[in-house]
Design a protein around this motif. Structure first.
Motif, short mmCIF file in Angstrom:
data_model
loop_
_atom_site.label_atom_id
_atom_site.label_comp_id
_atom_site.label_asym_id
_atom_site.label_seq_id
_atom_site.Cartn_x
_atom_site.Cartn_y
_atom_site.Cartn_z
N ALA A 189 39.01 69.49 48.64
CA ALA A 189 40.15 69.53 47.77
C ALA A 189 39.48 68.77 46.35
O ALA A 189 39.85 69.19 45.33
N PHE A 190 39.11 67.72 46.79
CA PHE A 190 38.75 66.78 45.52
C PHE A 190 37.85 67.27 44.70
O PHE A 190 37.89 67.34 43.48
N GLY A 191 36.61 68.05 45.14
CA GLY A 191 35.57 68.55 44.67
C GLY A 191 36.15 69.85 43.76
O GLY A 191 36.03 69.93 42.56
N ALA A 192 37.15 70.64 44.45
CA ALA A 192 37.73 71.84 43.71
C ALA A 192 38.68 71.41 42.77
O ALA A 192 38.59 72.24 41.60
N ALA A 193 39.34 70.41 42.83
CA ALA A 193 40.59 69.77 41.56
C ALA A 193 39.55 69.44 40.65
O ALA A 193 39.94 69.76 39.29
N THR A 194 38.62 68.65 40.81
CA THR A 194 37.58 68.20 39.72
C THR A 194 36.96 69.31 38.86
O THR A 194 36.83 69.29 37.91
N ALA A 195 36.46 70.01 39.83
CA ALA A 195 35.75 71.27 39.16
C ALA A 195 36.62 72.14 38.39
O ALA A 195 36.34 72.62 37.34
N THR A 196 37.84 72.28 38.69
CA THR A 196 38.73 72.96 37.90
C THR A 196 39.27 72.46 36.54
O THR A 196 39.13 73.12 35.39
#
Length: 262
Positions: A189-196
């Protein structure tokens, strides 16, 4: 073509380390992209790394789910709070000069490497669950821990598993195997949020990210197989990796602040 090869090899190295040791390898992704692949922008390297970390964590989460070592309610609550922190951290990071951000990242690597020298205790309650009865004392810890770790994860563009695992153990009292499996929900979730966040700003190299992820999957398969063969030596391998991370962190800091090297 040469850049593609370097991207694939870098991803394979990170994946192999994750498969071999079980953690710590993703923190090498940014320096590999900057100094190995040659990504000129620190922010693009962080955004690209965050996407790759999210994909890798999701792939590993499936395996832990099948093994029954994921506490979904605890993990989703921690992740939901942390996504807010991750978005906030990424917004702050994008406003910081790339060289300064890279220096801070190097300092973080040194802290991560030192933390890896410390042995984690495996004791805990494998039966802990987030229910209506336990929510009043588990929720505040899960939300606070998620926000704090998510902020750091978003700022540095890392999965943050080395922080999430102990945070979950402190917040809930769960045992180490469950904390490791559950942490992958938050890492994804954190990686996806940061990547977004970085993607919205146009700070992801999609081609490099795709090749890096493919390399990471293949490297993870090989590293996992090798890890099973060297199961009795994981402690030594973890110590070697910790030393490498500290050394790379020192190199990144030195390069970022302009100290002469070599």
């Amino acid at each position: 073509m040469f850049t593609d090869i370097l991207s694939g090899l870098s991803g394979a190295l990170v994946g192999a380390i994750l498969g071999l040791v079980g953690g710590g390898g993703s923190v090498l992704a940014v320096p590999l992209l900057v100094y190995g692949v040659g990504v000129s922008s620190t922010h693009v390297a962080i955004g690209t790394s965050a996407l790759a970390v999210a994909a890798s964590a999701f792939a590993n989460l499936i395996g832990h789910w099948r093994a029954g070592t994921v506490k979904w309610r605890c993990g989703l609550t921690f992740a939901a709070a942390g996504v807010v922190g991750a978005f906030a951290g990424s917004m702050v990071a994008k406003a910081i000069d790339g060289a300064h951000l890279l220096a801070l990242f190097g300092a973080l690597m040194i802290v991560v490497g030192i933390a890896m020298f410390l042995k984690r205790k495996a004791e805990g309650d494998p039966e802990v669950r987030l229910t209506g009865a336990s929510a009043r004392y588990l929720l505040p810890w899960l939300i606070a821990g998620g926000l704090g770790v998510g902020l750091l994860s978003g700022f540095f563009g890392i999965g943050g598993g080395f922080l999430i695992v102990p945070a979950l153990m402190v917040a809930t009292g769960m045992s180490l195997p469950f904390a490791i499996g559950t942490s992958l929900i938050a890492v994804t979730a954190f990686g996806a949020a940061t990547a977004t966040s970085y993607a919205i700003s146009g700070l992801i190299d999609w081609r490099i990210a795709a090749i890096f992820i493919i390399g990471g999957v293949l490297g993870g398969i090989g590293g996992g197989a090798l890890g099973r063969l060297l199961a009795g030596r994981k402690g030594v391998l973890g110590t070697v990796l910790a030393a490498v991370i500290v050394a790379v962190g020192l190199y990144v800091v030195a390069r970022s602040i302009g100290w002469p090297i070599g």
